[in-house]
Scaffold this motif. Structure first.
Motif, mmCIF file in Angstrom:
data_model
loop_
_atom_site.group_PDB
_atom_site.id
_atom_site.type_symbol
_atom_site.label_atom_id
_atom_site.label_comp_id
_atom_site.label_asym_id
_atom_site.label_seq_id
_atom_site.Cartn_x
_atom_site.Cartn_y
_atom_site.Cartn_z
ATOM 1 N N GLU A 93 -23.323 33.728 -39.777
ATOM 2 C CA GLU A 93 -24.506 32.988 -39.320
ATOM 3 C C GLU A 93 -25.017 32.073 -40.423
ATOM 4 O O GLU A 93 -25.372 30.919 -40.161
ATOM 5 C CB GLU A 93 -25.607 33.956 -38.880
ATOM 6 N N GLU A 94 -25.046 32.563 -41.655
ATOM 7 C CA GLU A 94 -25.497 31.750 -42.782
ATOM 8 C C GLU A 94 -24.544 30.582 -43.021
ATOM 9 O O GLU A 94 -24.977 29.472 -43.320
ATOM 10 C CB GLU A 94 -25.621 32.602 -44.052
ATOM 11 N N GLU A 95 -23.257 30.830 -42.877
ATOM 12 C CA GLU A 95 -22.262 29.774 -43.033
ATOM 13 C C GLU A 95 -22.479 28.674 -41.989
ATOM 14 O O GLU A 95 -22.388 27.484 -42.289
ATOM 15 C CB GLU A 95 -20.864 30.380 -42.855
ATOM 16 N N GLU A 96 -22.763 29.077 -40.760
ATOM 17 C CA GLU A 96 -23.003 28.122 -39.675
ATOM 18 C C GLU A 96 -24.264 27.301 -39.948
ATOM 19 O O GLU A 96 -24.288 26.084 -39.743
ATOM 20 C CB GLU A 96 -23.112 28.851 -38.337
ATOM 21 N N LYS A 97 -25.314 27.962 -40.441
ATOM 22 C CA LYS A 97 -26.549 27.254 -40.784
ATOM 23 C C LYS A 97 -26.293 26.231 -41.885
ATOM 24 O O LYS A 97 -26.789 25.114 -41.828
ATOM 25 C CB LYS A 97 -27.632 28.237 -41.235
ATOM 26 N N ALA A 98 -25.524 26.626 -42.894
ATOM 27 C CA ALA A 98 -25.219 25.719 -43.999
ATOM 28 C C ALA A 98 -24.424 24.516 -43.504
ATOM 29 O O ALA A 98 -24.670 23.380 -43.924
ATOM 30 C CB ALA A 98 -24.450 26.459 -45.091
ATOM 31 N N LYS A 99 -23.482 24.748 -42.592
ATOM 32 C CA LYS A 99 -22.688 23.649 -42.025
ATOM 33 C C LYS A 99 -23.589 22.698 -41.237
ATOM 34 O O LYS A 99 -23.476 21.477 -41.361
ATOM 35 C CB LYS A 99 -21.592 24.198 -41.127
ATOM 36 N N ASP A 100 -24.485 23.259 -40.433
ATOM 37 C CA ASP A 100 -25.414 22.428 -39.662
ATOM 38 C C ASP A 100 -26.307 21.599 -40.581
ATOM 39 O O ASP A 100 -26.585 20.430 -40.310
ATOM 40 C CB ASP A 100 -26.278 23.295 -38.739
ATOM 41 N N LEU A 101 -26.750 22.213 -41.667
ATOM 42 C CA LEU A 101 -27.602 21.522 -42.623
ATOM 43 C C LEU A 101 -26.846 20.377 -43.302
ATOM 44 O O LEU A 101 -27.375 19.276 -43.465
ATOM 45 C CB LEU A 101 -28.102 22.523 -43.667
ATOM 46 N N LEU A 102 -25.600 20.626 -43.644
ATOM 47 C CA LEU A 102 -24.782 19.581 -44.266
ATOM 48 C C LEU A 102 -24.538 18.436 -43.280
ATOM 49 O O LEU A 102 -24.613 17.256 -43.660
ATOM 50 C CB LEU A 102 -23.454 20.153 -44.757
ATOM 51 N N ASP A 103 -24.303 18.770 -42.019
ATOM 52 C CA ASP A 103 -24.129 17.726 -41.002
ATOM 53 C C ASP A 103 -25.388 16.880 -40.869
ATOM 54 O O ASP A 103 -25.316 15.647 -40.762
ATOM 55 C CB ASP A 103 -23.765 18.341 -39.647
ATOM 56 N N ALA A 104 -26.544 17.530 -40.885
ATOM 57 C CA ALA A 104 -27.821 16.800 -40.793
ATOM 58 C C ALA A 104 -28.001 15.907 -42.020
ATOM 59 O O ALA A 104 -28.410 14.751 -41.903
ATOM 60 C CB ALA A 104 -28.982 17.780 -40.667
ATOM 61 N N PHE A 105 -27.688 16.450 -43.193
ATOM 62 C CA PHE A 105 -27.798 15.672 -44.431
ATOM 63 C C PHE A 105 -26.950 14.407 -44.346
ATOM 64 O O PHE A 105 -27.401 13.316 -44.687
ATOM 65 C CB PHE A 105 -27.374 16.533 -45.629
ATOM 66 N N LYS A 106 -25.729 14.549 -43.873
ATOM 67 C CA LYS A 106 -24.818 13.406 -43.783
ATOM 68 C C LYS A 106 -25.358 12.332 -42.838
ATOM 69 O O LYS A 106 -25.120 11.143 -43.042
ATOM 70 C CB LYS A 106 -23.431 13.856 -43.348
#
Length: 143
Positions: free
Chosen positions: A71-84
């Motif tokens: 779940e934390e990995e998925e949140k981090a991926k979503d956050l990176l996508d938003a950052f991009k």
């Protein structure tokens, strides 16, 4: 229902033989039940990584750590996508202009000066831009 109880229910559902442990093959079935795929090798690797007592199986606590880590990995991926989306230019930073552009696309009109002020609130090193870590901090503070 509390999260711990939800984990217990899922764990028990996939503990096919009722031994209080989940094997790599049981883990693969668990993952498949949510529409994802996990190879035999990946399942064995996940079990080996999370297995706290070295028996080659996941107890409930191991299973919970595995799920929460995913779940934390998925949140981090979503956050990176938003950052991009906000950084846009591939620089690795959110600049006031890119923030203004993205906010405009989202229907929120801000001046360049307002964008500079928004960035300044979370710009920890005062370089006028947001790094991914600063962005992550901003998103954590606003939720």
């Amino acid at each position: 229902m509390e999260k711990q109880r939800q984990y217990e229910l899922v764990f028990n559902r996939f503990d096919e033989n009722g031994d209080g442990k989940i094997s790599a093959s049981e883990l693969r079935k668990c993952v498949a039940s949510i529409g994802a795929e996990m190879s035999e090798e990946d399942a064995k690797a996940a079990v080996a990584l999370m297995d706290s007592d070295g028996d080659g199986l996941l107890c409930l606590d191991d299973f919970i750590r595995l799920v929460e880590g995913a779940e934390e990995e998925e949140k981090a991926k979503d956050l990176l996508d938003a950052f991009k989306m906000y950084e846009m230019d591939g620089s690795g930073y959110i600049h006031p202009k890119s923030l203004k552009r993205m906010l405009s696309r989202l229907g929120e009109s801000k001046s360049l000066n307002e964008c500079k002020k928004m960035i300044a609130r979370f710009d920890l090193n005062d370089d006028g831009v947001l790094s991914f870590d600063e962005f992550k901090n901003m998103m954590t503070c606003s939720t």
